[in-house]
Structure formats: structure tokens, C-alpha cells
Motif scaffolding. Structure first.
Motif, mmCIF file in Angstrom:
data_model
loop_
_atom_site.group_PDB
_atom_site.id
_atom_site.type_symbol
_atom_site.label_atom_id
_atom_site.label_comp_id
_atom_site.label_asym_id
_atom_site.label_seq_id
_atom_site.Cartn_x
_atom_site.Cartn_y
_atom_site.Cartn_z
ATOM 1 N N UNK A 171 -39.549 5.517 -2.996
ATOM 2 C CA UNK A 171 -38.965 6.417 -3.986
ATOM 3 C C UNK A 171 -38.161 7.550 -3.350
ATOM 4 N N UNK A 172 -38.207 7.670 -2.029
ATOM 5 C CA UNK A 172 -37.426 8.694 -1.341
ATOM 6 C C UNK A 172 -36.080 8.124 -0.894
ATOM 7 N N UNK A 173 -35.044 8.970 -0.771
ATOM 8 C CA UNK A 173 -33.754 8.485 -0.250
ATOM 9 C C UNK A 173 -33.932 7.907 1.151
ATOM 10 N N UNK A 174 -33.269 6.792 1.428
ATOM 11 C CA UNK A 174 -33.442 6.139 2.733
ATOM 12 C C UNK A 174 -32.120 5.903 3.459
ATOM 13 N N UNK A 175 -31.030 6.449 2.925
ATOM 14 C CA UNK A 175 -29.735 6.265 3.579
ATOM 15 C C UNK A 175 -29.646 7.117 4.839
ATOM 16 N N UNK A 176 -29.143 6.500 5.907
ATOM 17 C CA UNK A 176 -28.939 7.214 7.161
ATOM 18 C C UNK A 176 -27.449 7.407 7.413
ATOM 19 N N UNK A 177 -27.135 8.329 8.303
ATOM 20 C CA UNK A 177 -25.744 8.538 8.697
ATOM 21 C C UNK A 177 -25.259 7.308 9.462
ATOM 22 N N UNK A 178 -24.080 6.809 9.096
ATOM 23 C CA UNK A 178 -23.503 5.677 9.826
ATOM 24 C C UNK A 178 -22.965 6.155 11.172
ATOM 25 N N UNK A 179 -23.303 5.422 12.219
ATOM 26 C CA UNK A 179 -22.827 5.774 13.555
ATOM 27 C C UNK A 179 -21.532 5.040 13.848
ATOM 28 N N UNK A 180 -20.594 5.743 14.457
ATOM 29 C CA UNK A 180 -19.303 5.159 14.783
ATOM 30 C C UNK A 180 -19.368 4.255 15.994
ATOM 31 N N UNK A 181 -18.201 3.722 16.347
ATOM 32 C CA UNK A 181 -18.096 2.766 17.446
ATOM 33 C C UNK A 181 -18.587 3.353 18.762
ATOM 34 N N UNK A 182 -18.240 4.620 19.034
ATOM 35 C CA UNK A 182 -18.594 5.219 20.320
ATOM 36 C C UNK A 182 -20.075 5.561 20.418
ATOM 37 N N UNK A 183 -20.789 5.608 19.292
ATOM 38 C CA UNK A 183 -22.216 5.921 19.309
ATOM 39 C C UNK A 183 -23.088 4.679 19.138
ATOM 40 N N UNK A 184 -22.625 3.734 18.340
ATOM 41 C CA UNK A 184 -23.423 2.546 18.054
ATOM 42 C C UNK A 184 -23.069 1.372 18.955
ATOM 43 N N UNK A 185 -21.878 1.436 19.572
ATOM 44 C CA UNK A 185 -21.372 0.282 20.306
ATOM 45 C C UNK A 185 -20.608 -0.629 19.363
ATOM 46 N N UNK A 186 -19.773 -1.492 19.910
ATOM 47 C CA UNK A 186 -18.989 -2.402 19.079
ATOM 48 C C UNK A 186 -17.649 -2.698 19.718
ATOM 49 N N UNK A 187 -16.693 -3.128 18.898
ATOM 50 C CA UNK A 187 -15.390 -3.562 19.409
ATOM 51 C C UNK A 187 -14.257 -2.754 18.803
ATOM 52 N N UNK A 188 -13.240 -2.540 19.626
ATOM 53 C CA UNK A 188 -12.009 -1.849 19.218
ATOM 54 C C UNK A 188 -10.854 -2.800 19.507
ATOM 55 N N UNK A 189 -10.089 -3.139 18.480
ATOM 56 C CA UNK A 189 -8.962 -4.056 18.637
ATOM 57 C C UNK A 189 -7.702 -3.411 18.079
ATOM 58 N N UNK A 190 -6.609 -3.538 18.822
ATOM 59 C CA UNK A 190 -5.296 -3.129 18.322
ATOM 60 C C UNK A 190 -4.460 -4.394 18.184
#
Length: 526
Positions: free
Chosen positions: A40-59
Motif C-alpha cells: 500500500x506504500x509507493x514503490x517507485x524508485x528514481x530511474x538511473x541513467x546510462x552513466x549510473x546504471x550501465x548500458x549502451x550509447x549509440x549514435x
């Protein structure tokens, strides 16, 4: 400034309580939230960006010129049909660069041909000389419109493809006239995504030209209207790709597809597809009129399969078979569902951030924030005493409200965003410093505690409001005209400015007014 109503106090308390509830989930791991955190409590967390969570950057670069070439090639067919319909003789009809050129066989038809082709398409400009040579090309406005449309369509289709993979919070932005920036936090299979984005996925159905012999095909001696295309997975005895003589005319376009799903047929992975009403009619008519002939399925210039039509297919659906694995069948179905890109894509730049590096960035950001917070708290406590304690309480709630708002808005927190929060820590006490210094001046001027506090808040308000407004305008401009990390910094800076105004001008004032009325001091400890 010191008259506070009960409802105002209730609103401030509710805002602070809600901020605590929405910020609280960020202190727990995803696993803890799913197992032991109350539903019953809010459970949304802040979304972490690419530089904090890791992932891919494509141009990515959109090969927009290919769109123009396809339009000119289609114009060649339109010109041929129009001239033949009016029985106007011509020779040398072909595409030359981004123009259609041909020569009339007799000059008598020059004016008739010019009038005919001028009415062919409003996007096309026609030029001819006295010798009967014609050139047709797209107008400047048509070129600009097609380029813009191709880029917008590419962004939308890339978004659909990425959404199908389940990647959350992707960043897809236009850069310049022909480039698209794609950032995908938390992506665990960047190679697969590169394959998905690199495919144009332009599918079409063609008849196989059975009049072409194997020797003519090998030598490239093909009749007009026939092209030589390689197989996607079939090879000859020498290990070279097998080629098919394919009629250029598109019998049914992949644009008519409304659904495609991976499935199994005879223990083999296949892709089941379904057309819309118009496509189903075309598909049914073609299969009905060409029973016994091979019907090629072409994807991005390669023949996936060329089965023989055994009977008319009137249901508007069919199956694509080939040497598919379960994953490749799933990917092909995804591409067909998302739609074909209007032009090929080229990957100009690729960066991958590992989750360990992102975790290090988060830890460094935490340390920087805590050091900044501790330094400000100690300074305010030593310099302003009791008033400093009130400012410190407001500062802590300022950070909680920022975190709560980021969670509510589902904003993406990046490393520059953390820098914005650290900057906000320093800026948050600026308003309190201005107010407290103004109160000191009023006390030195001989005012009573209540009068000094009233004057301090009232006279400092304009200065505080103006300074924060100018900074907020800068943050808005950074967000509107910046991209990626710059926008992340602008978001946290903008939210921090608004929350610091609230905590300094409202929360700290309410606390000090309560203390002043409760204890009625004769002098202010400031």
C-alpha cells in the motif's frame, strides 16, 4: 509574513510526509521492494541513467539519400507508364544521380511530353532543351520534406523496436539533420539491439522470373524488369550465396503487414504474418493467378525464401520459413511488427558503460553529496546557532523533497544530475543566509525580535525570488536546448531551485515563527 493559518501548516506537513513516503523506496533494493515492502506504500524508485546504471550509447546516421534514390527510381516507372500511355517515343530512360533523364525520338512530341510530365507530380520539376532531352528531379521543398519525414519516421520505428525488447526508459533523440542518439540504460545484450536497429526490415513479395536460365543468371544477362538477388541463407556447391532472378515489380508490400509472430511448424522456427484488408486482397489475387510459380519473400535485398505457390491463399496470412533459430525468428517477427525503416542506418558511435562503473559513479556521487551536506550543516550550525539548526532541518527536507519528486515524475537521474543535487545543497541555504543576515541588521537597528523577523523575511523575499528566478530560467534553457547529460543536470537543478524556495521561505519560516510564539525570547540568538 508571520501570520500563519492552520491550513497552511497542514499543507506543509502533508507535503513533507508525502515526500518522505515517495523518497523512501530509494533506500531499498528492488528485491526488498518486491518481497517485504508494504504493497500500500509507493514503490517507485528514481530511474538511473546510462552513466549510473550501465548500458549502451549509440549514435546512428540515417542514410537519407537512399530515400531520395528510391523516389527517383519510382519516378522512372511513372514516366515510362505516362509516355507509353500517350504513345510518345523515347530512348535512354534511366536514373542519373537524383534525376530522371531520357531523350525523345521525335521533337514533334516535345511540348506534349512537357505538359504531360509537368502534371505527373507536384513534387517533380521538369526541364527540357531544344534537342528533346528531358530531366526530371524533385523540387527543393520536396527534398527537405522527405528528409524530415524520413528522420521522424526512423525515430518512431526505432522507438517501437526498442519498446518491443522491453528496455525501460530509453532515450531517443534527433541530432542534426540526419542523426539519432539512442541511450539504453541497463541493456544486457547490446549486440542484439545493434542487429535490430541496423536492419531496415523492408519486406516485399516478388515473383521469380522462370524465363531466366542458370547460365544467364550467372552471367548477369537479365531481361528488363528482372533483378539478381542473393539468398539470405542458401549457398551453392562452392559455398557462395545462391542467387535468384526476381521480378522488380512488388506484388505485395510489407507495409500491408499488421502482425507477425514467431511460431513453430514441423519442429522448425518460422514467422507467421498477417496482412490488413487491402494487403490480404492483393496477396490472395497474386497467389490465385500464379499457382505453381515460385513466390519470393525479399527482406532488405535478400531472398529469405522462394516457396512455390501450391494453392490460392485467401485468408490474408502466411508463414515465412527458413533456417531460423528461435531467437532469429523472434527478432524477425519483432522487426516486421515495428515496421520498416525508410532508409538504412549506420552506427557512427558506440559506447558501452558497465554496471560496475555505474555503481562506482553512484558511490562517488553519494560521498560528494554527504560531504557537501555535512559541510553546509556544520557551517550553518556554527555561524547561526539555533537559526542554523532550523536551516539545516529545511536543507535535509529539501533533499528528501527532491528525491520524492524525482520518484513521482519517474525522471532519469544521471551523473550530471547528481552534480545538480550537490549544487542545490549549497544553493538551498543561500536564501536562509540572506534572510538571517537581514534579520541581524534589523536587530542591530533596534527592532524587537518579532519586528526584526518580520522585516527580515519581507525585505529579503524580492532578492531571493529574483535570484532563483534567473537561475530557473537558465535551467529551463539548458533543458530545452541541451541533450542527455545536460538535460539531467537541468532537471535536478530546476527541481532543486523550486524546493529550496519552499523550504527556505515556507518551512524554515514556519518553524521559526512557532519557536518565536512559543518561547517569546527577548533577543534573537543569531
Amino acid at each position: 509574513m508571520l501570520r500563519i493559518r492552520l491550513w497552511q501548516v497542514i499543507v506543509v506537513v502533508l507535503i513533507c510526509a508525502a515526500s518522505v513516503l515517495f523518497a523512501l523506496p530509494n533506500l531499498f533494493s528492488q528485491k526488498s521492494l518486491g518481497e517485504s515492502y508494504p504493497d500500500w506504500l509507493p514503490s517507485q524508485q528514481v530511474n538511473l541513467g546510462l552513466d549510473l546504471q550501465g548500458g549502451s550509447h549509440l549514435l546512428l546516421e540515417v542514410q537519407i539519400e537512399q530515400v531520395l534514390i528510391e523516389r527517383i527510381e519510382a519516378l522512372v516507372d511513372d514516366v515510362r507508364t505516362a509516355l507509353r500511355g500517350e504513345r510518345i517515343g523515347y530512348t535512354g530512360l534511366k536514373r542519373r544521380g537524383l534525376k530522371v533523364v531520357f531523350q525523345l525520338t521525335t521533337l514533334e512530341n516535345r511540348d506534349a511530353a512537357y505538359d504531360l510530365l509537368s502534371d505527373l507530380d507536384r513534387e517533380v520539376q521538369v526541364e527540357s532543351n531544344d534537342g528533346g532531352a528531358f530531366e526530371l528531379f524533385l523540387t527543393e521543398g520536396a527534398v527537405v520534406e522527405r528528409k524530415s519525414s524520413a528522420l521522424s519516421q526512423s525515430i518512431e520505428i526505432i522507438r517501437r523496436r526498442i519498446d518491443e525488447t522491453g528496455v525501460s526508459e530509453p532515450t531517443i533523440q534527433r541530432q542534426g539533420e540526419d542523426r539519432i542518439l539512442v541511450q539504453l540504460p541497463g541493456l544486457d545484450d547490446p549486440e542484439r539491439l545493434k542487429r535490430l536497429l541496423g536492419k531496415t526490415a523492408k519486406m516485399s513479395f516478388h515473383l521469380v522470373d522462370q524465363t531466366v536460365t542458370a547460365s544467364d543468371l550467372a552471367r548477369g544477362r537479365l531481361p528488363p524488369g528482372t533483378m539478381k538477388l542473393p539468398s539470405d541463407d542458401e549457398v551453392d556447391d562452392n559455398g557462395n550465396p545462391r542467387f535468384y532472378p526476381i521480378r522488380k515489380r512488388v506484388m505485395v508490400s510489407g507495409d500491408s503487414l499488421v502482425d507477425s509472430q514467431p511460431t513453430f511448424q514441423d519442429n522448425q522456427a518460422v514467422v507467421n504474418f498477417r496482412f490488413d484488408t487491402s494487403g490480404a486482397k492483393k496477396f490472395g489475387r497474386v497467389t490465385q493467378e500464379n499457382v505453381g510459380r515460385p513466390f519470393a519473400i525479399v527482406l532488405d535485398g535478400k531472398v529469405i525464401s522462394a516457396p512455390v505457390i501450391r494453392e490460392a491463399i485467401l485468408g490474408g496470412s502466411g508463414v515465412i520459413s527458413g533456417n531460423f533459430t528461435t531467437q532469429t525468428a523472434r527478432d524477425l517477427a519483432l522487426l516486421l511488427r515495428a515496421g520498416a525503416l525508410p532508409a538504412p542506418m549506420k552506427i557512427l558511435e558506440e559506447r558501452t558503460v558497465g554496471p560496475d562503473l555505474g555503481a562506482d559513479s553512484i558511490e562517488a556521487g553519494k560521498i560528494a553529496s554527504l560531504i557537501g551536506l555535512a559541510a553546509v550543516i556544520i557551517f550553518m550550525l556554527l555561524y547561526y546557532g539555533l537559526f542554523g539548526i532550523v536551516a539545516d532541518i529545511a536543507l535535509i527536507f529539501n533533499l528528501i523533497i527532491i528525491l520524492g519528486l524525482l520518484s513521482i515524475l519517474q525522471a532519469t537521474l544521471t551523473l550530471p544530475g547528481i552534480a545538480g543535487i550537490v549544487l542545490t545543497i549549497g544553493m538551498a541555504v543561500d536564501a536562509n543566509v540572506l534572510i538571517f543576515e537581514r534579520i541581524r541588521e534589523e536587530v542591530k537597528g533596534g527592532r524587537s525580535p518579532i519586528s526584526a523577523m518580520e522585516a527580515g523575511y519581507k525585505r529579503a523575499f524580492t532578492t531571493i525570488f529574483d535570484s532563483n528566478l534567473t537561475t530557473l530560467i537558465a535551467a529551463v534553457i539548458l533543458y530545452l536546448f541541451g541533450s542527455g547529460p545536460v538535460q539531467g543536470f537541468a532537471v535536478t537543478l530546476g527541481i532543486g531551485i523550486v524546493t529550496s524556495m519552499f523550504t527556505a521561505m515556507v518551512m524554515s519560516r514556519y518553524i521559526l515563527v512557532w519557536w518565536l510564539k512559543r518561547f517569546r525570547p527577548k533577543t534573537l540568538p543569531i
